[in-house]
Structures are given as C-alpha cells and as structure tokens.
Scaffold this active site. Structure first.
Site, short mmCIF file in Angstrom:
data_model
loop_
_atom_site.label_atom_id
_atom_site.label_comp_id
_atom_site.label_asym_id
_atom_site.label_seq_id
_atom_site.Cartn_x
_atom_site.Cartn_y
_atom_site.Cartn_z
N LYS A 148 3.43 8.69 9.49
CA LYS A 148 2.89 8.08 10.72
C LYS A 148 3.69 8.45 11.98
O LYS A 148 3.50 9.49 12.54
CB LYS A 148 2.80 6.56 10.54
CG LYS A 148 1.75 6.17 9.48
CD LYS A 148 1.44 4.70 9.54
CE LYS A 148 0.52 4.26 8.42
NZ LYS A 148 -0.89 4.38 8.68
N TYR A 163 0.85 -1.20 0.00
CA TYR A 163 0.00 0.00 0.00
C TYR A 163 0.88 1.24 0.00
O TYR A 163 1.81 1.35 0.81
CB TYR A 163 -0.88 -0.01 1.25
CG TYR A 163 -1.84 1.16 1.36
CD1 TYR A 163 -2.86 1.33 0.43
CD2 TYR A 163 -1.73 2.10 2.39
CE1 TYR A 163 -3.75 2.41 0.53
CE2 TYR A 163 -2.61 3.16 2.50
CZ TYR A 163 -3.62 3.31 1.57
OH TYR A 163 -4.51 4.36 1.67
N ASP A 172 9.18 2.60 0.77
CA ASP A 172 8.10 3.26 1.49
C ASP A 172 8.18 2.82 2.95
O ASP A 172 7.76 1.73 3.31
CB ASP A 172 6.75 2.88 0.85
CG ASP A 172 5.59 3.60 1.51
OD1 ASP A 172 5.78 4.12 2.63
OD2 ASP A 172 4.49 3.63 0.92
N1 PLP Z 1 2.48 4.02 2.60
C1 PLP Z 1 2.32 3.09 3.55
C2 PLP Z 1 3.29 1.96 3.65
C3 PLP Z 1 1.24 3.18 4.43
O1 PLP Z 1 1.05 2.23 5.36
C4 PLP Z 1 0.36 4.28 4.32
C5 PLP Z 1 -0.79 4.40 5.22
O2 PLP Z 1 -1.21 3.47 5.88
C6 PLP Z 1 0.58 5.21 3.32
C7 PLP Z 1 1.65 5.06 2.47
C8 PLP Z 1 -0.33 6.39 3.17
O3 PLP Z 1 -0.18 7.23 4.26
P1 PLP Z 1 -1.35 8.25 4.68
O4 PLP Z 1 -2.47 7.42 5.19
O5 PLP Z 1 -0.71 9.11 5.73
O6 PLP Z 1 -1.71 9.03 3.45
#
Ligand code: PLP
Length: 441
Positions: A279, A149, A251
């Site tokens: 986060k 994700y 990521d």
């Molecule tokens: N990348 C990863 C690995 C994530 O777990 C998340 C959110 O859970 C995101 C990107 C997107 O972050 P946000 O919810 O702050 O837009």
C-alpha cells in the site's frame, strides 16, 4: 426508523458510468470490495486531501485508495519523481540502482529488515513470507486470527469476515473459507484463533508441538475496525512463538509507513521474524515488500523458489524512494502530523456522539481509525464488531458523501500527510450534519 431524504441526482454521472461499465467490466468495478460503497463513484481529479468525482462533487478523501496515498494525491515530490522517470525505461527485468536505494531505506527504518525483497501486491508478499516461514521451520501449519485479512489468495482467505453463525466457539474457532471456488484443503493448513488473547496462543502452540510454522497477524487489526493490541499482547505472542519454534509474521501492509516509519513493530517495540509491507510504501504505485531476518530471507534462491516479472519495477521503486524520503524528512514529521490529526478526528467524533446521545465509537491509532455504530464502549477482537449496526453505518456513509466526506464502506478513515487542521474541522462539521440527518429521519 424512516429513511432520510437522499439526493438521488447528485451522483448521476457515476451511476451512468457504472451502468456502462457493467456491460464490459465484470461487475462494473475492478475489485468487488469497491462495489460495497453506498455509491461506487467515478473520479476525474485529485489533489492533496481532495478528490473530485465525475459529477463535479468534491470530497475530503479518507479512503486514500484503501491506504496507498499516504502523501495525498499528486504530492509535488511524487509528481517530480514520476516526471523524471517518464522518459523510461519502465522496466528492465534486471538489476538497477533504485532497488538497492529503496532496500537500504527500508533496512534503515524497519527493525526486522535485515534483508528485503520486492513483490508487487500485498497478497503476493504474504505468500512469500509464509513460504519462507514454512521452509525455515520445516512445518506446514500457519496460525492466523479471526477478522485479519492477508490478501485474497486461497491459502489465507480464511475467517476474514465470517458471519456470527459461522465462527464456532471462541475457544476453538472454525476455519471459515470466504470464497466459492477456493480449494477446500486450504483450511487444512491453517489454524484460527480469536485475537488479543495471548493465553489462547500459548495453549494452541503447546497443544500442537512442532506443527506451527508461523503466527501471522495484523499488529493492529485494521481490517476489522482498527482495533489496537491489548497491552502486552504482542510481546506475549512473540514470546510464545519463540518458545515453540514458530516464526512471528507481522502483516504491516496497512500499519507500515502509516503508524510511523518503523511500522507497528517500531511503535510497539516488538520485532517480528518477518514482516510484509505494501500500500503506502510507493504512495500509489504497485509495490510490496517482505522484510525479515537474514537467515530466513536468504533461503530465497537457496531452495526457496520465488519470482515475479514485475518485481523491483523501476517506476514503483522510484515512487517508493520519493515517499520514503518525504516520510523521513524532519524526523518523520509527516506521519506524526497525520497521526495527530487522526487522533483529533477521533476525539471530535466521540464529542459529536456525546452531544447527540448517539451510540458510536471511534477506534484506531490516528492515521487509521474506524467508526462503529455500537453500544460497546471498547472493542477487543473481531467478534465484538459483529454487533455493529452496519445498515446504519452504510446509510451514514451515504449521507456523509452528500456532505463531501469520503471514507471506506466499513467505516475506516485513513489520514494522509496532506490532510490539514481545516480538513479536520470541516470533516467534523460535515459528519455532524450527516448525523443530524440520520437521527432526525
Ligand atoms: N494484508 C493486509 C493487512 C491488507 O490490508 C491487504 C489489503 O488490503 C493485503 C494484505 C493484500 O494486499 P493487496 O490488496 O495489495 O493484495
């Protein structure tokens, strides 16, 4: 299987509030993911590892707000920092010292962070990283992996959680959009592979020479069951990307400042070209980060456009400075402890299953772990999780709530610096009771 008896009176205030919310707030929740909890709870208080809901039920919190609350709730250092910042100003839309302070802290901690940029959400940070990668390489295609994700925006909400009937052959997975309303041609700019197979990455990069701008992945697959990279996998992908002129993007929005202060890249010793954080970085305030090699990052303002009214928000950065100081204290003792406690929890969870002859599995690295009701003894990639018994997990999560344990609806547990040995013991006892109720039904 007959259903265990549930205590339907226990959550009545939350249920009433949800009913009221549905009359004004679309769907009753601020993120549709939150509606997936067996009971979407309303909270009124939180401290340390504990949360109290609107019915007065107390929980040991393993959701940590889906990750950010790495110091637990109301950590004294965060409260002090926020109190000091309370008189304001809350925003300048211009430069201030905390930007430099936090950028320097990240630069010192994260191996790839020759330069740093601030954004507000993880989704946004990923977009910036991919734009930088495309500009730097002059290529368009991005390679991502099934089950990973990278936020909810059109360009990356692809093959995140496709169903078994959608995925296609594992040698050539289909690129599966996840939302109605998503532009169909988003899929044209992305190639998808199954994860943890370095041969497949090398094969694709060789087959499409000069096309792939970036290979993006969660270095630990946290969003599909906390699956670890196979030995040597990250190194092999990094080598293939380098050989074929594609950038490697980690990521680290979950692994960042959870596995350790240097992220998964420090833990595994594989340095990507770019990385995204979010986060936990500001302990609960909105802040995300793109970090990476100087010549890639410094395209910003030199032809690569990028903006954001809330970028470098002083309140968020004040929180981030406090979090990073706390996490760096005593050579990173807080995260080491959180990861050790998480590993104890994983071992205890396995022992509970063994004692009862239940088929379940705990995967992860400690401060992030996940429970799977599965016959499998090992998980390697997203498709392996399609065999999980999700109905059973959901019922178990509901029973665990009654026993005072709050974890994410997909079976994920996050451990914070505020959790204690006593929390782990109490959690294992509670999960054991929930499991007994589940199995005796
Ligand atoms: N990348 C990863 C690995 C994530 O777990 C998340 C959110 O859970 C995101 C990107 C997107 O972050 P946000 O919810 O702050 O837009």
């Amino acid at each position: 299987m007959s259903l265990p008896t549930l205590d339907e009176n226990r959550f009545q205030n939350s249920r009433a509030l949800l009913e009221r919310a549905r009359r004004s707030l679309t769907g009753g929740v601020s993120s549709p993911f939150r509606a997936k909890f067996p009971v979407p709870l309303y909270f009124r208080e939180g401290r340390g590892s504990r949360l109290i809901d609107e019915d007065g039920n107390e929980y040991i919190d393993y959701t940590l707000a889906w990750g950010p609350a790495i110091l637990g709730h109301c950590h004294p250092r965060m409260v002090e920092a926020m109190t000091a910042r309370a008189p304001g100003p809350f925003i300048y839309g211009a430069q201030h010292r905390a930007e430099i302070d936090v950028a320097e802290k990240i630069q010192a901690a994260v191996p790839c962070a020759e330069r740093v940029a601030f954004t507000s959400s993880g989704s946004e940070a990923v977009q910036l990283a991919l734009r930088l990668a495309r500009a730097y390489t002059g290529r368009t295609l991005v390679l991502k992996f099934e089950g990973h994700y990278h936020g909810w925006l059109d360009s990356v909400l692809l093959s995140h959680h496709p169903e078994a009937g959608q995925v296609g052959p594992s040698e050539e997975p289909r690129v599966v959009p996840e939302s109605r309303g998503q532009v169909a041609n988003a899929a044209d700019n992305v190639a998808v592979l199954t994860w943890n197979d370095s041969t497949a990455v090398e094969r694709l990069l060789s087959r499409r020479p000069g096309e792939i701008a970036a290979v993006i992945m969660e270095p630990v697959l946290c969003n599909s069951g906390c699956i670890l990279p196979a030995e040597g996998y990250l190194e092999s992908v990094a080598a293939s990307a380098r050989k074929h002129g594609a950038l490697l993007v980690f990521d680290e929005i979950i692994t960042g400042f959870r596995m350790g202060l240097s992220g998964a890249q420090g833990h595994y010793g594989v340095v990507p070209d770019l990385a995204t954080f979010g986060k936990a970085v500001a302990g609960g305030l909105p802040l995300s980060v793109v970090a990476g090699r100087r010549e890639i990052m410094e395209q910003m303002g030199q032809g690569v456009s990028f903006g954001g009214t809330f970028n470098g928000n002083p309140v968020s950065l004040c929180a981030a400075a406090a979090v990073l100081e706390e996490l760096a204290r005593d050579e990173g003792a807080a995260l080491k402890r959180a990861n050790r406690l998480g590993k104890e929890l994983m071992a205890g969870i396995s022992a509970l299953a063994q004692a009862r002859g239940v088929s379940w599995l705990a995967t992860g690295f400690g401060a992030a772990l996940a429970l799977h009701f599965t016959e499998r003894t090992q998980l390697r990639e997203y498709r392996d999780t399609l065999e999980d018994d999700r109905g059973k997990l959901s019922l178990f999560a509901r029973l665990a709530l009654e026993e005072g344990i709050y974890f994410l609806p997909d079976g994920r547990f996050y451990v914070s610096a505020a959790h204690t040995e006593q929390d782990v013991d109490a959690t294992l006892a509670a999960l054991g009771r929930a499991l007994d109720r589940l199995e005796s039904a």
